[in-house]
Scaffold this active site. Structure first.
Site, PDB file in Angstrom:
ATOM      1  N   SER A  94       2.087   5.995   1.518  1.00 47.21           N
ATOM      2  CA  SER A  94       2.890   5.908   2.270  1.00 47.21           C
ATOM      3  C   SER A  94       3.275   4.219   2.875  1.00 47.21           C
ATOM      4  O   SER A  94       2.198   3.090   2.289  1.00 47.21           O
ATOM      5  CB  SER A  94       2.903   7.089   3.153  1.00 47.21           C
ATOM      6  N   SER A  95       3.690   4.195   3.922  1.00 51.28           N
ATOM      7  CA  SER A  95       3.100   2.590   4.653  1.00 51.28           C
ATOM      8  C   SER A  95       3.422   3.507   6.441  1.00 51.28           C
ATOM      9  O   SER A  95       3.909   4.151   6.581  1.00 51.28           O
ATOM     10  CB  SER A  95       4.111   2.300   4.093  1.00 51.28           C
ATOM     11  N   ASP A 103       8.776   4.472 -16.199  1.00 50.24           N
ATOM     12  CA  ASP A 103       9.665   4.330 -14.802  1.00 50.24           C
ATOM     13  C   ASP A 103       9.964   5.302 -14.123  1.00 50.24           C
ATOM     14  O   ASP A 103      10.112   6.545 -14.349  1.00 50.24           O
ATOM     15  CB  ASP A 103      11.081   3.260 -15.737  1.00 50.24           C
ATOM     16  N   VAL A 162      -1.575  -5.198   3.023  1.00 44.96           N
ATOM     17  CA  VAL A 162      -2.647  -4.888   1.865  1.00 44.96           C
ATOM     18  C   VAL A 162      -2.961  -6.167   1.179  1.00 44.96           C
ATOM     19  O   VAL A 162      -1.610  -6.308   0.689  1.00 44.96           O
ATOM     20  CB  VAL A 162      -2.394  -3.779   1.401  1.00 44.96           C
ATOM     21  N   ASN A 206       1.294   6.719  -6.170  1.00 42.99           N
ATOM     22  CA  ASN A 206       1.103   4.822  -5.321  1.00 42.99           C
ATOM     23  C   ASN A 206       2.328   3.967  -6.159  1.00 42.99           C
ATOM     24  O   ASN A 206       2.638   3.554  -4.937  1.00 42.99           O
ATOM     25  CB  ASN A 206       0.146   5.159  -6.450  1.00 42.99           C
ATOM     26  N   LYS A 246       9.788   5.862   3.056  1.00 47.12           N
ATOM     27  CA  LYS A 246       8.573   5.960   3.326  1.00 47.12           C
ATOM     28  C   LYS A 246       8.477   7.092   4.114  1.00 47.12           C
ATOM     29  O   LYS A 246       6.981   8.260   4.065  1.00 47.12           O
ATOM     30  CB  LYS A 246       7.292   4.698   3.254  1.00 47.12           C
ATOM     31  N   TYR A 272      14.012   0.682   2.761  1.00 46.98           N
ATOM     32  CA  TYR A 272      12.226   1.448   3.166  1.00 46.98           C
ATOM     33  C   TYR A 272      11.702   1.727   3.200  1.00 46.98           C
ATOM     34  O   TYR A 272      11.191   2.826   3.042  1.00 46.98           O
ATOM     35  CB  TYR A 272      11.966  -0.569   2.072  1.00 46.98           C
ATOM     36  N   ILE A 315      -3.712  -1.664  -5.237  1.00 47.99           N
ATOM     37  CA  ILE A 315      -4.018  -0.444  -4.214  1.00 47.99           C
ATOM     38  C   ILE A 315      -4.401   0.718  -6.052  1.00 47.99           C
ATOM     39  O   ILE A 315      -5.136   1.766  -5.793  1.00 47.99           O
ATOM     40  CB  ILE A 315      -3.318  -0.131  -3.427  1.00 47.99           C
TER      41      ILE A 315
END
Length: 301
Positions: free
Chosen positions: A171-172, A86, A217, A120, A189, A185, A37
């Site tokens: 995000s997700s 990082d 994705v 991202n 998000k 995880y 992405i």
């Protein structure tokens, strides 16, 4: 992977050939820019005339990111600078802004303006409750939550003061759908979406702040998942309006896997198109929102 046979007008035909460069003169920071992405976002923004500070993490991504930066510079006549940092370290975000000052400050006035930030970069690892430990928790939260927050803390002095800035957090759907083994995880998000709403208020005179919520994705991360994992997701994918595969359009890879996975994942450039849309002046009346970038995998409220 072979590319699907889409007419990619939004991401390729707005570039140096005299097209509509709506982001001409803007500068963007894109984290996680080496692939997936992030790389697709860089291409889309560059095609719209935007210069880029492209952030990547690992040594193995150096050549790939540099090659992409060189190609975007050549294809679109923009300036693209790479920086290794990082996002999970305390000093990574400050190093990014230091590099931005070095490369994008005005040569005489030394003024720097960062118009767009795309948060991202992120890491994912699925563990059941009994397998979660403090190290796992810290590694995901440091990259996915603390990293974007510290980057915003560093960049805030360089944002526009006329509401023209654009922040987009990636995000997700995991933030809200409660998938197995995603306590950590999914939590990262959800935290990023919560910060999106807070930043939209705190920065209202500087920029808009929105998030996008991709589902599956077609990135290296997705290809690293097992057929079993993809099958577990299949009942969601089957109900995703835009996930049905099409002969002659979609990649052969996903045509073959559609029966097990329930359909196809999104392509990186499709998500990038939604992100880039939120970076244009046309999105100026939208802030504090989570925008669907998942083909209907999850409908936005």
């Amino acid at each position: 992977m072979s590319r699907p046979n889409y007419n990619r007008v939004a991401s390729t035909n707005l570039g140096a050939g005299g097209g509509y460069r709506i982001l001409e003169g803007k500068t963007a920071i894109v984290t996680g820019a080496s692939r997936g992405i992030g790389a697709a976002v860089c291409q889309n923004l560059a095609a719209k005339g935007c210069s880029l500070l492209m952030v990547y993490t690992s040594d193995s991504s150096t050549d790939k990111t540099t090659e992409l930066a060189d190609k975007l510079t050549s294809d679109y006549g923009i300036r693209a600078v790479t920086v290794q940092a990082d996002m999970g370290s305390e000093k990574g975000p400050s190093h990014i802004i230091s590099m931005a000052r070095n490369h994008f400050s005005h040569p005489k006035t030394k003024k720097l303006q960062i118009d767009i930030v795309i948060n991202n970069a992120g890491i994912a690892s699925n563990r059941s409750i009994e397998d979660v430990d403090c190290e796992h928790f810290a590694s995901l939260y440091n990259v996915n939550v603390r990293g974007p927050l510290l980057l915003m803390k560093e960049v805030i002095a360089y944002l526009p003061t006329d509401r023209s800035g654009r922040i987009v957090n990636v995000s997700s759907v995991s933030a809200s759908l409660g998938f197995h083994k995603q306590s950590v995880y999914g939590g990262t998000k959800a935290a990023l979406e919560a910060m999106t709403r807070t930043w939209a208020r705190e920065l209202s005179e500087r920029c808009t702040v929105n998030a996008v919520d991709p589902g599956p994705v077609a990135t290296d991360m997705y290809r690293g998942t097992s057929a079993e994992f993809q099958n577990q997701m299949s009942h969601w994918t089957k109900n995703t309006p835009l996930a049905a595969v099409r002969e002659g359009v979609d990649s052969e890879e996903f045509l073959k896997g559609a029966e097990n996975a329930g359909g196809r994942p999104g392509y990186d450039f499709e998500v990038a198109g939604v992100i880039a849309m939120l970076c244009t002046p046309d999105s100026g009346w939208c802030t504090g929102s989570v925008i669907c970038a998942n083909g209907g995998f999850k409908f936005s409220n």
